[in-house]
Motif scaffolding. Structure first.
Motif, PDB file in Angstrom:
ATOM      1  N   GLN A 119       0.819  -1.205   0.000  1.00 12.30           N
ATOM      2  CA  GLN A 119       0.000   0.000   0.000  1.00 12.30           C
ATOM      3  C   GLN A 119       0.860   1.266   0.000  1.00 12.30           C
ATOM      4  O   GLN A 119       0.516   2.275  -0.579  1.00 12.30           O
ATOM      5  N   ARG A 120       2.004   1.199   0.707  1.00 10.32           N
ATOM      6  CA  ARG A 120       2.853   2.380   0.841  1.00 10.32           C
ATOM      7  C   ARG A 120       4.046   2.365  -0.108  1.00 10.32           C
ATOM      8  O   ARG A 120       4.959   3.169   0.039  1.00 10.32           O
ATOM      9  N   LEU A 121       4.022   1.416  -1.035  1.00 11.09           N
ATOM     10  CA  LEU A 121       5.220   1.152  -1.821  1.00 11.09           C
ATOM     11  C   LEU A 121       5.822   2.395  -2.459  1.00 11.09           C
ATOM     12  O   LEU A 121       7.020   2.657  -2.353  1.00 11.09           O
ATOM     13  N   ASP A 122       4.939   3.198  -3.113  1.00 16.46           N
ATOM     14  CA  ASP A 122       5.487   4.307  -3.900  1.00 16.46           C
ATOM     15  C   ASP A 122       6.274   5.275  -3.028  1.00 16.46           C
ATOM     16  O   ASP A 122       7.243   5.891  -3.476  1.00 16.46           O
ATOM     17  N   ARG A 123       5.858   5.413  -1.759  1.00 18.02           N
ATOM     18  CA  ARG A 123       6.577   6.340  -0.884  1.00 18.02           C
ATOM     19  C   ARG A 123       7.868   5.726  -0.347  1.00 18.02           C
ATOM     20  O   ARG A 123       8.795   6.436   0.036  1.00 18.02           O
ATOM     21  N   LEU A 124       7.917   4.389  -0.305  1.00 22.84           N
ATOM     22  CA  LEU A 124       9.113   3.740   0.255  1.00 22.84           C
ATOM     23  C   LEU A 124      10.230   3.607  -0.782  1.00 22.84           C
ATOM     24  O   LEU A 124      11.403   3.547  -0.441  1.00 22.84           O
ATOM     25  N   VAL A 125       9.824   3.552  -2.069  1.00 20.36           N
ATOM     26  CA  VAL A 125      10.827   3.288  -3.103  1.00 20.36           C
ATOM     27  C   VAL A 125      11.857   4.414  -3.167  1.00 20.36           C
ATOM     28  O   VAL A 125      13.062   4.165  -3.277  1.00 20.36           O
ATOM     29  N   GLU A 126      11.368   5.660  -3.054  1.00 16.75           N
ATOM     30  CA  GLU A 126      12.282   6.802  -3.251  1.00 16.75           C
ATOM     31  C   GLU A 126      13.506   6.768  -2.325  1.00 16.75           C
ATOM     32  O   GLU A 126      14.636   6.809  -2.777  1.00 16.75           O
ATOM     33  N   PRO A 127      13.286   6.687  -0.973  1.00 17.48           N
ATOM     34  CA  PRO A 127      14.471   6.657  -0.100  1.00 17.48           C
ATOM     35  C   PRO A 127      15.383   5.463  -0.381  1.00 17.48           C
ATOM     36  O   PRO A 127      16.613   5.571  -0.299  1.00 17.48           O
ATOM     37  N   VAL A 186       4.499  -6.564  -5.952  1.00 25.14           N
ATOM     38  CA  VAL A 186       5.375  -5.400  -5.937  1.00 25.14           C
ATOM     39  C   VAL A 186       5.795  -4.971  -7.338  1.00 25.14           C
ATOM     40  O   VAL A 186       5.802  -3.790  -7.668  1.00 25.14           O
ATOM     41  N   GLU A 187       6.098  -5.943  -8.196  1.00 29.33           N
ATOM     42  CA  GLU A 187       6.595  -5.602  -9.543  1.00 29.33           C
ATOM     43  C   GLU A 187       5.523  -4.871 -10.365  1.00 29.33           C
ATOM     44  O   GLU A 187       5.809  -4.287 -11.390  1.00 29.33           O
ATOM     45  N   ARG A 188       4.261  -4.934  -9.879  1.00 27.08           N
ATOM     46  CA  ARG A 188       3.219  -4.258 -10.660  1.00 27.08           C
ATOM     47  C   ARG A 188       3.261  -2.747 -10.470  1.00 27.08           C
ATOM     48  O   ARG A 188       2.648  -2.013 -11.209  1.00 27.08           O
ATOM     49  N   SER A 189       3.912  -2.305  -9.411  1.00 23.64           N
ATOM     50  CA  SER A 189       3.975  -0.863  -9.175  1.00 23.64           C
ATOM     51  C   SER A 189       4.944  -0.248 -10.178  1.00 23.64           C
ATOM     52  O   SER A 189       6.103  -0.670 -10.257  1.00 23.64           O
ATOM     53  N   PRO A 190       4.495   0.747 -10.940  1.00 27.78           N
ATOM     54  CA  PRO A 190       5.369   1.309 -11.984  1.00 27.78           C
ATOM     55  C   PRO A 190       6.698   1.812 -11.403  1.00 27.78           C
ATOM     56  O   PRO A 190       7.758   1.549 -11.968  1.00 27.78           O
ATOM     57  N   SER A 191       6.638   2.495 -10.229  1.00 23.79           N
ATOM     58  CA  SER A 191       7.891   3.070  -9.699  1.00 23.79           C
ATOM     59  C   SER A 191       8.864   1.964  -9.296  1.00 23.79           C
ATOM     60  O   SER A 191      10.071   2.071  -9.486  1.00 23.79           O
ATOM     61  N   MET A 192       8.304   0.850  -8.758  1.00 20.09           N
ATOM     62  CA  MET A 192       9.183  -0.237  -8.328  1.00 20.09           C
ATOM     63  C   MET A 192       9.749  -0.964  -9.550  1.00 20.09           C
ATOM     64  O   MET A 192      10.915  -1.351  -9.568  1.00 20.09           O
ATOM     65  N   ALA A 193       8.904  -1.139 -10.571  1.00 21.96           N
ATOM     66  CA  ALA A 193       9.370  -1.834 -11.779  1.00 21.96           C
ATOM     67  C   ALA A 193      10.510  -1.024 -12.413  1.00 21.96           C
ATOM     68  O   ALA A 193      11.517  -1.560 -12.878  1.00 21.96           O
ATOM     69  N   ASP A 194      10.329   0.297 -12.346  1.00 22.18           N
ATOM     70  CA  ASP A 194      11.326   1.197 -12.911  1.00 22.18           C
ATOM     71  C   ASP A 194      12.658   1.057 -12.152  1.00 22.18           C
ATOM     72  O   ASP A 194      13.735   0.950 -12.747  1.00 22.18           O
ATOM     73  N   PHE A 195      12.557   1.003 -10.827  1.00 23.17           N
ATOM     74  CA  PHE A 195      13.755   0.873  -9.985  1.00 23.17           C
ATOM     75  C   PHE A 195      14.433  -0.477 -10.226  1.00 23.17           C
ATOM     76  O   PHE A 195      15.658  -0.585 -10.366  1.00 23.17           O
ATOM     77  N   ALA A 196      13.608  -1.541 -10.325  1.00 19.74           N
ATOM     78  CA  ALA A 196      14.167  -2.881 -10.562  1.00 19.74           C
ATOM     79  C   ALA A 196      14.933  -2.884 -11.888  1.00 19.74           C
ATOM     80  O   ALA A 196      16.008  -3.482 -12.010  1.00 19.74           O
ATOM     81  N   ASN A 197      14.376  -2.182 -12.849  1.00 12.06           N
ATOM     82  CA  ASN A 197      15.016  -2.088 -14.160  1.00 12.06           C
ATOM     83  C   ASN A 197      16.362  -1.377 -14.051  1.00 12.06           C
ATOM     84  O   ASN A 197      17.362  -1.794 -14.639  1.00 12.06           O
ATOM     85  N   GLN A 198      16.358  -0.307 -13.230  1.00 14.30           N
ATOM     86  CA  GLN A 198      17.590   0.471 -13.032  1.00 14.30           C
ATOM     87  C   GLN A 198      18.673  -0.412 -12.405  1.00 14.30           C
ATOM     88  O   GLN A 198      19.833  -0.371 -12.787  1.00 14.30           O
TER      89      GLN A 198
END
Length: 1243
Positions: free
Chosen positions: A1151-1159, A1200-1212
């Motif tokens: 639920q909070r994924l998008d806010r946790l990915v940034e830090p 988790v991989e469905r979240s665009p921001s997380m998928a983007d980070f995993a790609n990075q």
């Protein structure tokens, strides 16, 4: 290269043949070629192969078409993007064709292509392009209303694509939504269902705005009051998007719930079923947001779980009392009437409402008690449900209730405050106990039900019950036995049913006293024995386990043959014969072999005296099994069991053989075998020493030296216990020990790792050795070997550093020798005193001598010798810190041995010698920790006064010692001293307050203690110091709170709502505590609040393990999120917390994924400045690794991989070699969660 092209063009030529067999074989060969990894196609070949296969899709022969579709899969990864697009274009246009066969085969082709496309996370652009092509065509197809089958295929393919590749379709999400929504009102049911599925796949990865648009649309449509069939679709859609989109529905629940509640009153069974499914999805996905609605939903579920308008249960109840056979006849007649059960859909409503209740019980442990008063009676009343499937769900829901009760009552393992006596007081368990008679009364009839599903449900439920409240079924055993016997003997019963019945019976036997079963042995034994003889090995092995327990029931250990009221004699033969048959057989399953050995072992152990002449035959079989590698471990354990049996079994016939085989096992690498062998030898030596000749033990003794080694302390401990038994039982066998095992034992004594059980074993061994009067091992020799390393001068070549722990170990051993030989003690004490006084002796020898004096004094054998006091005081003024510390230890130990001699002296010294206060307080701490309360009580007042005077001492180290002494002293008389501590809180300065709070930390022990109930009462007052004005007091209050949460969570569970806001407040960075310090030309910032924040985050981490159910996880995550941006130490802690949270409550983290990915991203991508010192680099590296661990934990959650921001980070991470290597090393080098192909590319 050309060779491949030639081969392929050859195949393509054959594919144009008029003979269908040629075409088939050529296509098959092509498929095999394409599956080879090594194949490379040039552009021309690619084009030809693709166009050929697309032509073959329209082939007249179905088999050729199917093969062509199969070829598409390997082809996708072998050809370039334009070719894949050509394939997709053709397939999409064929899908709109009028020919049904072509349509079907093309949609199969599209699904194949989609399944093979690389995931968007792999970073290849191919997928995005192809998906866009397919999607735009499919959206077009959906608009064509004239042909339903085209729509169905399009929806199917869309679902596949959204499910697997929705990240690549972000740009299409809104157009997809607008084309899917109209389909929900399609006249065809199948179209609606598939649209719902497609929407379900769209939900997890669409933007919040789109999600709101979808939910708003559903609510608007539902508010219009559409026809029932459409309402059903909308409600179904709601349930699906709630299951898939999880937490996102939370914010709309306020409006949704009243609507869904309204629809439960519509007279339509399917609609009601969907309403309850929606409720269930809401409860599972948004437990927090559902809180206000729980009561409403529970009421509805309770109302509709009994909803059965076409059936009357009341008559059945009365009939059942008279004769249960009548009902069955009655039922059969009724079904011949004009009313048919097939039209009755009410069972769906009952089932969905019961499942909804189960979800409630599962997600809301906090409401457990109220469930016992509301839901429990209702479920019990539904045990009579007539529909088999629904009844199974009732049982499942009740089992969940039992499981939740168990989780609550034994949440902290077998040890701890929540087990034992206080577990009885757990209100939920107490309520459950009252319900047991009702449960058994309703179930015992069902145990004879024809329906196997019902019986399995009953056994499952009863097993849970026996685990949750062991012993509760004791009075009801007579009622349960007929049911068990019925399932074991009924001819029509399936094998799984028998296994279930046996495993429940096993649990029942384990959790209830033997007396409950003894009267029923005649009924119980025959069916179990019949199962032992069953041809199916799983039944046999379960039955052997049960037989083993039944043998224990026949004559529980500790009952003599004559004293027992129950006579096992009539039953022995029956069990014996069946088990012996299994024991002799060598061509059976491994598990059956082991259990037969174990079962027969128990029989010999408990009933060996009743086996007569058969016994020797059985023992010789055991010896055979001991020599067989497959069964040896079980045989070793069984022989150990028999050796220790209270009815002395005569083992002489196999003793010497057994010992030689066991000796050889000590050489084996298998640790479990070594340990079991040592235990078996110990049992044999202890109980059968008379029959053992010393020569037989020699092979065993020769193996022991290699086992006594610090690399495996447990094996060493068990080996030394065996030696102790030998020294007591057959001392003559130890004649040669001094050269073999003893050097190893002394090495162990001098090892820094020795402590606890292993040290106690060595102490026992040395005492046994001295008392056994073995010719060549006198008291003085042992003493010399123990103390020798400490007398070497530090300059000598072979002196290695002696660890502090080994001083204490040797001192314990010396004291043990003294207590075993009281005549030698005075001489030893005198020489120890000389040692301390002698200025020429090395420091290590003086330290050891002081510690030895202390340990000898602990047993009270020093008396109040003035000389010793003088020696100690003198040591206090030594220049060596080690000697001073040893003296303070020694003084404490002596005072434990004779309080009246040493305690007044100690207290006087503390007052008169402020410079030695720290050392003397150490001695006092030892006294308070080690003395029993009864002997301390006369001195409590004088100690208390002294400590309170010193609790404002300036030295922090001394203050902490005073606090520890205060805390441990409080445990001596909590009722009197705890209130005094409470008063001190109000009185003193901040320094005194911090001492008192630290003292409370030491009253919290990790085992049940009398102080607990008193502490629970005043814990709230002590935790008020979290709001103290002084930052240091708040820090120690947090440390104390952490200790309570770790060791005795029950103390603080009830206080969490009050305490958490203050705890969270301490996690925030406070600007007013940050100051700048000038160091020469540099400015350095110092954060005085860091320690407090660190303590607060440590508390949060502990609460995750001990009080998870008391936390609002989303609020908790807000503070974790802040911590992810804090100082190095705190970030390390929050990364750990995040990984822990992912495993405990993944839904909340997602639920909070998008806010946790940034830090996390920030930490992983930060680089250290080029000119930094080495420590900076190391710190940053450690931070990145720790953050990566949290990322790896997150990526393990499928959503988790469905979240665009997380998928983007995993790609990075994948594309950056540096981050990829850290990720892989964190994953343990196992290629990590990116699939093997991608991880290969990273290298």
């Amino acid at each position: 290269m050309s060779n491949v092209s030639y081969h392929i063009s050859n195949l393509l030529e054959k594919m144009t043949s008029t003979d269908k067999d040629f075409r088939f074989m050529a296509t098959n060969d092509l498929m095999l070629e394409l599956q080879k990894d090594s194949i490379k196609l040039d552009e021309d070949s690619e084009r030809k192969v693709v166009s050929m296969l697309l032509r073959l899709l329209e082939d007249k022969n179905g088999e050729v078409q199917n093969l062509a579709v199969k070829c598409l899969a390997p082809l996708v990864s072998k050809v370039k993007e334009p070719q894949v697009e050509t394939m997709v274009d053709t397939l999409c246009s064929n899908m709109m064709s009028d020919k049904e066969q072509l349509r079907d085969i093309s949609s199969m082709g599209l699904k194949t292509v989609i399944a093979e496309l690389p995931l968007p996370s792999s970073g290849l652009t191919l997928t995005a392009g192809v998906c866009k092509k397919i999607t735009s065509q499919l959206i077009g197809a959906l608009g064509k209303q004239e042909d339903v089958s085209v729509q169905l295929e399009a929806l199917d393919i869309l679902s596949d694509m959204l499910g697997r590749l929705s990240g690549a379709l972000v740009s299409f999400h809104s157009s997809l939504l607008s084309s899917l929504l109209p389909q929900l009102t399609s006249p065809r049911m199948a179209v609606r269902k598939r649209s719902i599925l497609a929407l379900g796949h769209l939900v997890p990865c669409c933007s919040p705005a789109l999600f709101s648009q979808l939910t708003e649309h559903l609510m608007t449509e539902l508010a219009k009051g559409p026809p029932t069939s459409v309402t059903r679709t909308y409600i179904q859609c709601l349930a699906t998007i709630s299951r898939q989109g999880g937490h996102r529905v939370g914010e709309h629940l306020e409006k949704l719930i009243p609507m869904v509640v309204k629809f439960t009153h519509v007279e339509d069974d399917e609609l009601r079923e969907y309403c309850f499914q929606a409720f269930e999805a809401f409860i599972r996905r948004c437990p927090k947001e559902m809180s206000p609605h729980v009561a409403t939903v529970t009421q509805l579920c309770l109302k509709f779980m009994t909803f059965d308008p076409n059936y009357n249960y009341d008559d059945e109840e009365e009939e059942e009392e008279e004769d249960s056979m009548d009902i069955e006849v009655g039922l059969e007649e009724e079904s011949d009437d004009e009313y048919s059960d097939d039209d009755d859909m009410s069972w769906k409503v009952r089932r969905s409402s019961i499942k909804c209740l189960e979800a409630l019980i599962h997600t809301r442990r906090d409401l457990l008690l109220s469930f016992y008063s509301s839901i429990c009676p209702a479920l019990l009343a539904r045990f009579k449900e007539r529909e088999e499937n629904v009844r199974a769900d009732v049982f499942a829901a009740f089992s969940t209730l039992l499981r939740q009760t168990r989780v609550g009552s034994s949440h902290h393992g077998p040890v701890g405050p929540d087990s034992g006596a206080s577990r009885e007081d757990e209100p939920a368990v107490a309520t459950l106990k009252k319900q047991v008679p009702v449960i058994v009364k309703t179930l015992h009839r069902q145990l004879k039900d024809k329906s196997i599903k019902s019986r399995q449900g009953c056994f499952c439920l009863l097993t849970e019950l026996a685990h949750t409240v062991p012993g509760a079924l004791e009075q009801h055993v007579p009622a349960l036995i007929p049911g068990i016997v019925f399932s074991l003997t009924d001819k029509s019963t399936s094998s799984t049913m028998r296994i279930d019945a046996l495993s429940f019976f096993h649990v029942l036997l384990l959790s209830h006293p033997p007396q409950a079963f003894q009267p029923h042995m005649q009924v119980l034994l025959p069916p179990v024995v019949a199962c032992v003889e069953d041809s199916f090995y799983k039944i046999t092995s379960e039955a052997l386990l049960v037989s083993q327990q039944l043998v224990r029931v026949m004559r529980p250990q500790g009952q003599s043959a004559t004293a027992a009221a129950f006579d096992p004699k009539p039953f022995v033969r029956e069990v014996f014969a069946a088990t012996l048959k299994r024991l002799k057989a060598t061509d059976i399953d491994q598990e059956v072999k082991e259990r037969a050995i174990s079962c027969m072992g128990h029989m010999v152990c408990h009933l060996g005296d009743l086996l007569g002449t058969e016994l020797q035959g059985v023992l010789s079989i055991f010896l055979d099994r001991l020599k067989n590698e497959i069964t040896r471990l079980t045989a070793v354990r069984t022989i150990a069991l028999i050796a220790a049996s209270p009815i002395k079994i005569e083992l002489s016939s196999i003793l010497s053989d057994t010992l030689s085989v066991l000796g050889s096992f000590l050489r084996k690498n298998q640790r479990a075998l070594k340990l079991s062998t040592l235990a078996c030898l110990t049992a044999l030596v202890t109980h059968h020493a008379a029959g053992i000749k010393p020569a037989v033990l020699e092979p065993v003794l020769s193996e022991l030296p290699s086992l006594v080694d610090e690399s495996d302390m447990h094996v060493s401990q068990v080996s030394i216990t065996l030696l102790t038994c030998m020294a007591k039982a057959c001392p003559s066998s130890l004649a040669k020990i001094s050269s073999s095992v003893l050097p190893g034992v002394f090495r162990l004594v001098h090892s820094p790792l020795l402590q606890g059980g292993a040290l106690a074993a060595i102490v026992d061994f040395l005492q046994a050795l001295v008392q056994s009067k073995t010719n060549n091992l006198s008291y003085s020799q042992l003493l010399k070997s123990l103390t020798e390393p400490f007398h070497r001068s530090p300059s000598s070549a072979d002196s290695s550093i002696i660890h502090r722990q080994s001083y204490h170990s040797v001192a314990r051993c010396v004291a043990a020798l003294c207590s075993a030989c009281p005549k030698e003690t005075p001489g030893t004490v005198a020489s120890l005193i000389q040692e301390v006084k002698n200025p020429g002796s090395p420091e290590s020898a003086r330290v050891l001598a002081l510690l030895c004096l202390g340990e000898v004094g602990r047993s009270g054998s020093l008396g109040g010798s003035k000389e010793v006091q003088g020696v100690i005081l003198e040591a206090f003024s030594s220049t060596s810190e080690e000697v001073k510390t040893a003296a303070s230890c020694a003084l404490g130990s002596m005072a434990v041995g004779s309080l009246s001699d040493y305690l007044p002296f100690l207290l006087k010294e503390i007052v008169s010698q402020p410079r030695r206060q720290y050392l003397l307080l150490h001695s006092l701490k030892e006294v308070i920790s080690a003395c029993p309360a009864s002997s301390l009580s006369p001195h409590v007042e004088s100690i208390w006064t002294l400590l309170i005077q010193n609790c404002e001492c300036q030295e922090e180290g001394t203050r902490n010692l005073v606090a520890e002494c205060l805390g441990k002293l409080t445990l001596v008389n909590p009722a009197q001293l705890l209130p005094r501590l409470k008063q001190q809180l109000r009185a003193g300065s901040p320094v005194a307050r911090s001492t008192v709070v630290t003292a409370i930390k030491f009253t919290i022990v990790d085992h049940p203690a009398p102080v607990d109930s008193l502490l629970k009462g005043c814990m709230g007052d002590f935790l008020k110091t979290l709001q103290d004005g002084d930052i240091n007091v708040r820090r120690v209050a947090l440390v104390m709170f952490n200790s309570a949460a770790h060791n005795k969570p029950s103390l603080i569970r009830g206080l969490l709502p009050k305490v958490l806001p203050h705890l969270y407040k301490e996690t925030q960075i406070r600007k007013d505590l940050i100051r700048e310090v000038e160091m020469g030309p540099f400015k350095h910032t110092v954060d005085d609040g860091l320690d407090v924040r660190k303590a607060a985050f440590e508390c949060m981490y502990t609460l995750l393990d001990s009080c998870l159910e008391g936390l609002d996880v989303l609020q908790f995550l807000d503070h974790v999120e802040e911590g992810l941006k804090d100082h190095y130490d705190i970030r390390m802690l929050t990364f750990l917390m995040l990984a822990r949270l992912v495993s405990l409550c993944p839904a909340a983290v997602v639920q909070r994924l998008d806010r946790l990915v940034e830090p996390l991203k920030a930490t992983c991508t930060t680089k250290v400045k080029a000119g930094s010192v080495k420590q900076e680099f190391e710190k940053q590296e450690e931070l990145r690794r720790s953050a990566m661990r949290a990322v790896a934990a997150l990526l393990a959650v499928p959503e988790v991989e469905r979240s665009p921001s997380m998928a983007d980070f995993a790609n990075q991470i994948r594309t950056n070699a540096d981050m990829a290597s850290i990720f892989q090393s964190v994953q343990g080098g196992e290629g990590g969660g990116f699939g093997s192909a991608e991880s290969m590319d990273l290298s």
